[in-house]
Design a protein around this motif. Structure first.
Motif, PDB file in Angstrom:
ATOM      1  N   GLN A 198      -5.472   7.474  -9.506  1.00  0.00           N
ATOM      2  CA  GLN A 198      -5.204   7.314  -8.085  1.00  0.00           C
ATOM      3  C   GLN A 198      -4.346   8.473  -7.586  1.00  0.00           C
ATOM      4  OE1 GLN A 198      -6.104   4.604  -5.740  1.00  0.00           O
ATOM      5  NE2 GLN A 198      -5.499   6.358  -4.471  1.00  0.00           N
ATOM      6  N   TYR A 321      -1.776   6.616   0.263  1.00  0.00           N
ATOM      7  CA  TYR A 321      -3.079   7.055  -0.220  1.00  0.00           C
ATOM      8  C   TYR A 321      -4.081   6.907   0.923  1.00  0.00           C
ATOM      9  CZ  TYR A 321      -4.972   2.286  -0.646  1.00  0.00           C
ATOM     10  OH  TYR A 321      -5.441   1.027  -0.378  1.00  0.00           O
ATOM     11  N   ASP A 323      -8.125   6.912   0.676  1.00  0.00           N
ATOM     12  CA  ASP A 323      -9.348   7.087  -0.105  1.00  0.00           C
ATOM     13  C   ASP A 323     -10.595   7.082   0.763  1.00  0.00           C
ATOM     14  OD1 ASP A 323      -7.738   7.242  -2.281  1.00  0.00           O
ATOM     15  OD2 ASP A 323      -8.313   5.329  -3.162  1.00  0.00           O
ATOM     16  N   THR A 324     -10.660   6.172   1.735  1.00  0.00           N
ATOM     17  CA  THR A 324     -11.764   6.112   2.688  1.00  0.00           C
ATOM     18  C   THR A 324     -11.185   5.646   4.023  1.00  0.00           C
ATOM     19  OG1 THR A 324     -12.324   3.783   2.279  1.00  0.00           O
ATOM     20  CG2 THR A 324     -13.344   5.426   0.825  1.00  0.00           C
ATOM     21  N   ARG A 328      -6.954   2.688   3.071  1.00  0.00           N
ATOM     22  CA  ARG A 328      -5.776   3.555   3.159  1.00  0.00           C
ATOM     23  C   ARG A 328      -4.552   2.667   2.953  1.00  0.00           C
ATOM     24  NH1 ARG A 328      -5.130   5.520   8.590  1.00  0.00           N
ATOM     25  NH2 ARG A 328      -4.405   7.535   7.820  1.00  0.00           N
TER      26      ARG A 328
END
Length: 383
Positions: A198, A321, A323-324, A328
């Motif tokens: 991650q 983070y 990611d898409t 989030r």
């Protein structure tokens, strides 16, 4: 999610007395600076007016405690979880940790042979999961254990747990990606396999300013000193990791005053509702004239207050983070001697936190962060 955190880490980092890639890069920078000064003179500008470039800090890898806890938070991070074969014994684990330690030490002092790595600070940590510690009967702290299930959890087993957790942090994601390649190559001879990884980040902020999370609030406003003996167990400690998806669009749709009441802090200044400045201690007992609490009973800050745990605190070093577009959130990383502290806090939050409609816990892990290494004693040598 817990935002009562901050990062007063020691920023001191002395260079090692060796000539390596970093030294050569620094020498090149000096030559380049000289050429630039000559050009400035030729153009009629005063070269003294241009500020000298500050060479990147070198984070000492070796020490009593791992640099991923003692050095300031760097803006880019990568978390990796590895699983060892069932037949692996203590010798296999020691060999794996020694190989990992060799990579991390070389990366930190600039001697790792990879042209993709530039001179930049790198910090890291390695931690052993409770299942492996139990299987190999390691001398882990008695408090090391898996977390219980919490109401509302939606945990993905493929993103949770792991026999060995590694974290590398740097100024740029590029660096953590390259280091991931080297760490996985070092782990391959032991038969270790990647369970999950991650990436996380912190927004760029001026020195001394608290970064904001994806809800827009300052995230890191009160934290214990990393040297606090209450965090440590023989120069090791315990990591609690939670991957928390945040519904940023729904939260942003709330009026600002509702956001502040849910959090217990002011959006712009970061000050608690009972204070005037960001670092004022939230007073969860102050009331309005009508008897209601200034920091509401379901405010995140109230429910996570150390006052409800006898003053006990965690050292929090979280990251965002992304990611898409619909995944989030926060990588909650907290360090403490006993994860029962996290369990108490999370049970209160799971039951009453005003932020619950906007949060989903999707992954979880605990791990024993080992004491630091030395040149003649790699990580895990004493296991």
């Amino acid at each position: 999610m817990h935002i009562e955190s901050g990062n007063p880490q020691d920023t001191a980092a002395s260079a090692r007395p060796r000539i390596g890639r970093r030294a050569l890069l620094s020498a090149g920078a000096v030559l380049a600076a000289g050429a630039g000064a000559a050009a400035a003179t030729a153009l009629g500008r005063d070269p003294a007016a241009a500020p000298a470039a500050t060479p990147p800090a070198v984070v000492p890898h070796h020490g009593a405690r791992q640099s991923g806890l003692t050095y300031r938070q760097l803006p880019a991070t990568r978390l990796l979880a590895l699983d060892l074969p069932e037949a692996a014994d203590r010798d296999a684990l020691r060999g794996l940790l020694a190989a990992v330690d060799k990579v991390l030490a070389a990366a930190a002092d600039g001697s790792l042979a990879d042209p993709r790595l530039s001179a930049a600070p790198i910090s890291s940590l390695a931690a052993v999961g409770p299942a492996l510690a139990a299987r190999l009967k390691l001398p882990a702290p008695a408090e090391l254990a898996e977390l219980p299930a919490f109401p509302g959890d939606r945990l993905d087993a493929g993103r949770s747990g792991g026999d060995l957790l590694l974290q590398v942090s740097a100024e740029h994601p590029w660096t953590t990606g390259v280091l991931t390649e080297h760490l996985l190559a070092a782990a391959k001879p032991s038969g270790a396999t990647l369970r999950w990884n991650q990436a996380g980040f912190l927004p760029s902020v001026p020195d001394g300013e608290t970064p904001r999370n994806l809800f827009g609030f300052k995230d890191g406003s009160a934290n214990p000193d990393p040297a606090d003996p209450g965090l440590w167990n023989a120069d090791g400690t315990i990591l609690v990791y939670r991957r928390i998806r945040m519904d940023t669009a729904a939260f942003a749709a709330l009026p600002a005053d509702r956001q502040e009441l849910s959090m217990g802090r002011r959006l712009m200044s970061g000050a608690p509702l009972t204070g005037a400045a960001e670092h004022d201690d939230p007073d969860i007992y102050v009331k309005h004239p009508d008897g209601s609490y200034v920091i509401p009973v379901d405010a995140h800050v109230r429910l996570s207050s150390p006052r409800l745990d006898g003053g006990a605190r965690m050292l929090r070093r979280g990251y965002s983070y992304d990611d898409t577009p619909d995944d989030r959130g926060l990588l909650f990383c907290a360090f403490m001697r006993d994860p029962a502290l996290f369990t108490r806090v999370q049970n209160r939050l799971a039951a009453n936190d005003a932020l619950n409609p906007f949060l989903t816990h999707t992954a979880s892990a605990t791990a024993w962060v080992l004491p630091g290494s030395h040149p003649d004693r790699p990580l895990g040598a004493t296991l």
